[in-house]
Scaffold this motif. Structure first.
Motif: not given
Length: 185
Positions: A71-80, A16-32
């Motif tokens: 929501r967007v999920v991003v996995l960075l390259p294993a070299t990060a 297994p390769v350790f890959r750092i990543g991030f996810v962002v989600e907009v708060v209150g999106y469904e209210l728009r």
């Protein structure tokens, strides 16, 4: 003779390769409204592209996935390297979102998680501690939950990056430590 690490098929196991990543989600999106949601989706992708540029990650080398409009999920390259990338992700998210919000009347707030894999990222961004922080810190544009593993891998962080608060994240299948960040000092 097969490798002692190979299974009976003779194929060596995948490490297994350790890959750092991030996810962002907009708060209150469904209210728009639908039109506002379309605008928010475009703005979110622009913010994410800016974050990747700021941490010097080629978007072609990152693995990104849209999970619904907000929501967007991003996995960075294993070299990060987590020690370099974690502070950059935090500051870039805060700065890019502040720049975006300065241009529009509809203020975006983001829940963000930084971890190592889509399952962990989604668990963190949906966690009660992060959702409660959104309500507790209404002035914060971005609230981030960093997995215990990434926080440990990053080591000692530079002064001025902000303070982290240890929280316990858990559900029926998993309980673990994470670190809440509510902005730079």
């Amino acid at each position: 003779m097969p490798s002692p690490l190979a299974d009976r098929s003779g194929i060596p196991p995948v490490t297994p390769v350790f890959r750092i990543g991030f996810v962002v989600e907009v708060v209150g999106y469904e209210l728009r409204t639908a039109a506002q949601q379309d605008d928010v989706e475009h703005r979110l992708r622009t913010v994410v592209a800016g974050i990747l540029g700021d941490v010097r990650v080629d978007p072609e080398l990152a693995q990104g996935t849209d999970i619904g409009g907000a929501r967007v999920v991003v996995l960075l390259p294993a070299t990060a390297d987590p020690a370099r990338v974690l502070p950059g992700l935090l500051m870039a998210a805060a700065n890019r979102l502040a720049q975006d919000n300065a241009r529009f009347r509809d203020r975006l707030r983001l829940r963000m998680a930084i971890g190592s894999g889509p399952e962990e990222l989604n668990r963190l961004v949906d966690s009660d501690p992060l959702r409660m922080a959104v309500a507790r810190y209404p002035e914060a544009d971005v609230l981030v939950l960093v997995s215990g593993t990434v926080h440990a891998e990053a080591g000692r962080l530079e002064p001025g990056i902000g303070r982290f608060r240890r929280v316990v994240v858990g559900d029926n299948e998993f309980t673990g430590v994470a670190w809440l960040w509510v902005g730079p000092d």
